[in-house]
Design a protein around this motif. Sequence first.
Motif, PDB file in Angstrom:
ATOM      1  N   THR A  19       0.856  -1.184   0.000  1.00 47.06           N
ATOM      2  CA  THR A  19       0.000   0.000   0.000  1.00 47.06           C
ATOM      3  C   THR A  19       0.887   1.227   0.000  1.00 47.06           C
ATOM      4  OG1 THR A  19      -1.795  -1.099   1.198  1.00 47.06           O
ATOM      5  CG2 THR A  19      -1.786   1.304   1.211  1.00 47.06           C
ATOM      6  N   PHE A  20       0.651   2.136  -0.945  1.00 42.25           N
ATOM      7  CA  PHE A  20       1.392   3.389  -1.016  1.00 42.25           C
ATOM      8  C   PHE A  20       0.635   4.460  -0.244  1.00 42.25           C
ATOM      9  CE2 PHE A  20       2.692   1.184  -4.940  1.00 42.25           C
ATOM     10  CZ  PHE A  20       4.075   1.247  -4.813  1.00 42.25           C
ATOM     11  N   TYR A  21       1.330   5.101   0.705  1.00 42.23           N
ATOM     12  CA  TYR A  21       0.781   6.219   1.458  1.00 42.23           C
ATOM     13  C   TYR A  21       1.552   7.478   1.053  1.00 42.23           C
ATOM     14  CZ  TYR A  21      -1.254   2.567   4.385  1.00 42.23           C
ATOM     15  OH  TYR A  21      -1.952   1.464   4.836  1.00 42.23           O
ATOM     16  N   PHE A  22       0.836   8.557   0.780  1.00 43.34           N
ATOM     17  CA  PHE A  22       1.456   9.770   0.257  1.00 43.34           C
ATOM     18  C   PHE A  22       1.559  10.796   1.380  1.00 43.34           C
ATOM     19  CE2 PHE A  22      -0.446   7.313  -3.070  1.00 43.34           C
ATOM     20  CZ  PHE A  22       0.551   7.272  -4.023  1.00 43.34           C
ATOM     21  N   VAL A  23       2.809  11.125   1.749  1.00 45.57           N
ATOM     22  CA  VAL A  23       3.096  11.931   2.934  1.00 45.57           C
ATOM     23  C   VAL A  23       3.521  13.333   2.503  1.00 45.57           C
ATOM     24  CG1 VAL A  23       4.462  12.107   5.043  1.00 45.57           C
ATOM     25  CG2 VAL A  23       3.851   9.844   4.138  1.00 45.57           C
ATOM     26  N   THR A  24       2.796  14.341   2.970  1.00 44.40           N
ATOM     27  CA  THR A  24       3.074  15.720   2.571  1.00 44.40           C
ATOM     28  C   THR A  24       3.770  16.527   3.668  1.00 44.40           C
ATOM     29  OG1 THR A  24       0.873  16.430   3.323  1.00 44.40           O
ATOM     30  CG2 THR A  24       1.097  15.763   1.005  1.00 44.40           C
ATOM     31  N   GLN A  25       4.036  15.917   4.832  1.00 41.79           N
ATOM     32  CA  GLN A  25       4.582  16.675   5.959  1.00 41.79           C
ATOM     33  C   GLN A  25       6.091  16.530   6.119  1.00 41.79           C
ATOM     34  OE1 GLN A  25       2.168  14.219   6.508  1.00 41.79           O
ATOM     35  NE2 GLN A  25       0.339  15.514   6.451  1.00 41.79           N
ATOM     36  N   GLY A  26       6.784  15.900   5.150  1.00 43.20           N
ATOM     37  CA  GLY A  26       8.236  15.826   5.224  1.00 43.20           C
ATOM     38  C   GLY A  26       8.769  14.507   5.760  1.00 43.20           C
ATOM     39  N   ILE A  27      10.109  14.435   5.878  1.00 41.72           N
ATOM     40  CA  ILE A  27      10.734  13.155   6.203  1.00 41.72           C
ATOM     41  C   ILE A  27      10.465  12.704   7.631  1.00 41.72           C
ATOM     42  CG2 ILE A  27      12.532  13.490   4.466  1.00 41.72           C
ATOM     43  CD1 ILE A  27      14.483  14.081   6.765  1.00 41.72           C
ATOM     44  N   GLU A  28      10.340  13.648   8.571  1.00 44.05           N
ATOM     45  CA  GLU A  28      10.085  13.232   9.951  1.00 44.05           C
ATOM     46  C   GLU A  28       8.721  12.560  10.079  1.00 44.05           C
ATOM     47  OE1 GLU A  28      11.385  16.193   9.201  1.00 44.05           O
ATOM     48  OE2 GLU A  28      13.386  15.986  10.116  1.00 44.05           O
ATOM     49  N   ALA A  29       7.714  13.116   9.425  1.00 41.70           N
ATOM     50  CA  ALA A  29       6.377  12.515   9.459  1.00 41.70           C
ATOM     51  C   ALA A  29       6.383  11.155   8.784  1.00 41.70           C
ATOM     52  CB  ALA A  29       5.367  13.439   8.789  1.00 41.70           C
ATOM     53  N   ALA A  30       7.088  11.056   7.649  1.00 42.48           N
ATOM     54  CA  ALA A  30       7.162   9.769   6.951  1.00 42.48           C
ATOM     55  C   ALA A  30       7.863   8.729   7.804  1.00 42.48           C
ATOM     56  CB  ALA A  30       7.894   9.942   5.618  1.00 42.48           C
ATOM     57  N   LEU A  31       8.939   9.130   8.477  1.00 39.20           N
ATOM     58  CA  LEU A  31       9.676   8.180   9.313  1.00 39.20           C
ATOM     59  C   LEU A  31       8.839   7.729  10.505  1.00 39.20           C
ATOM     60  CD1 LEU A  31      12.317   6.699   9.789  1.00 39.20           C
ATOM     61  CD2 LEU A  31      13.167   8.710  11.022  1.00 39.20           C
ATOM     62  N   GLU A  32       8.113   8.645  11.101  1.00 39.57           N
ATOM     63  CA  GLU A  32       7.260   8.272  12.234  1.00 39.57           C
ATOM     64  C   GLU A  32       6.193   7.272  11.804  1.00 39.57           C
ATOM     65  OE1 GLU A  32       4.347  10.358  15.606  1.00 39.57           O
ATOM     66  OE2 GLU A  32       5.457  11.591  14.181  1.00 39.57           O
ATOM     67  N   GLN A  33       5.560   7.525  10.664  1.00 37.04           N
ATOM     68  CA  GLN A  33       4.535   6.599  10.177  1.00 37.04           C
ATOM     69  C   GLN A  33       5.140   5.248   9.801  1.00 37.04           C
ATOM     70  OE1 GLN A  33       1.759   8.358   7.260  1.00 37.04           O
ATOM     71  NE2 GLN A  33       2.463  10.364   7.943  1.00 37.04           N
TER      72      GLN A  33
END
Length: 221
Positions: A131-145
């Motif tokens: 599943t692809f999730y599209f993260v718009t809040q930057g690398i920290e948000a992507a890493l947390e998720q």
Amino acid sequence: MYTNFEAMTKVKVLSYTISLDGYGAGPEQSLEKPMGLGAEHLHDWLRETKVFGKMVGQELGSEGFDNDFVEKGFENLGAWIMGRNMFGPIRGDWPNGEWKGWWGPNPPYHVPVFVLTHFEREPLTMKGGTTFYFVTQGIEAALEQAKKAANGRDIRIGGGADTVRQFLKAGYIDELHLAVSPVFLGSGEHLFAGIDMVSLGYKTVQRTEGELATHLVITKG
């Protein structure tokens, strides 16, 4: 605060190919030339492996050191993070939902994949557990998720070079495996542009000569 599972997770760049002069892609990437001009042979080492053959539905390919590194790149993975360029050639807002990646209906990831983008898009569920999730809040948000999704397993950072540089500069990469392909590109996306690996504490701990690439495994000292 991270859970115990999240604390066990390692963030890795694996099987990332660069040219002899340090470029991860050539200039002018497009749908027709996704790796950019002059980079058609950059990933020859990968395409010759048995693992890649299986990805494209063929029982062909080598089983040497190059193949071993590709196999290791999929071990113990719980999530991926990649830049928008790796997901596709589209720029700007998502015009529609037609583009679903380069890989067909069953991408090779089989775990959640977090795509860095400036434009919102609904999650995209594919065959095989991807599943692809599209993260718009930057690398920290992507890493947390990604850490939550990985549940103690490792996170693999995909390309492009700018995505890898962002995670390197932030000090988030625990291990970096580079496959150095014996080609020169001359221009394009340079992996180490603006990065001082010494001051970040990285050192080479392993060098292996594969069949078509030289493999460097780098960790913090």
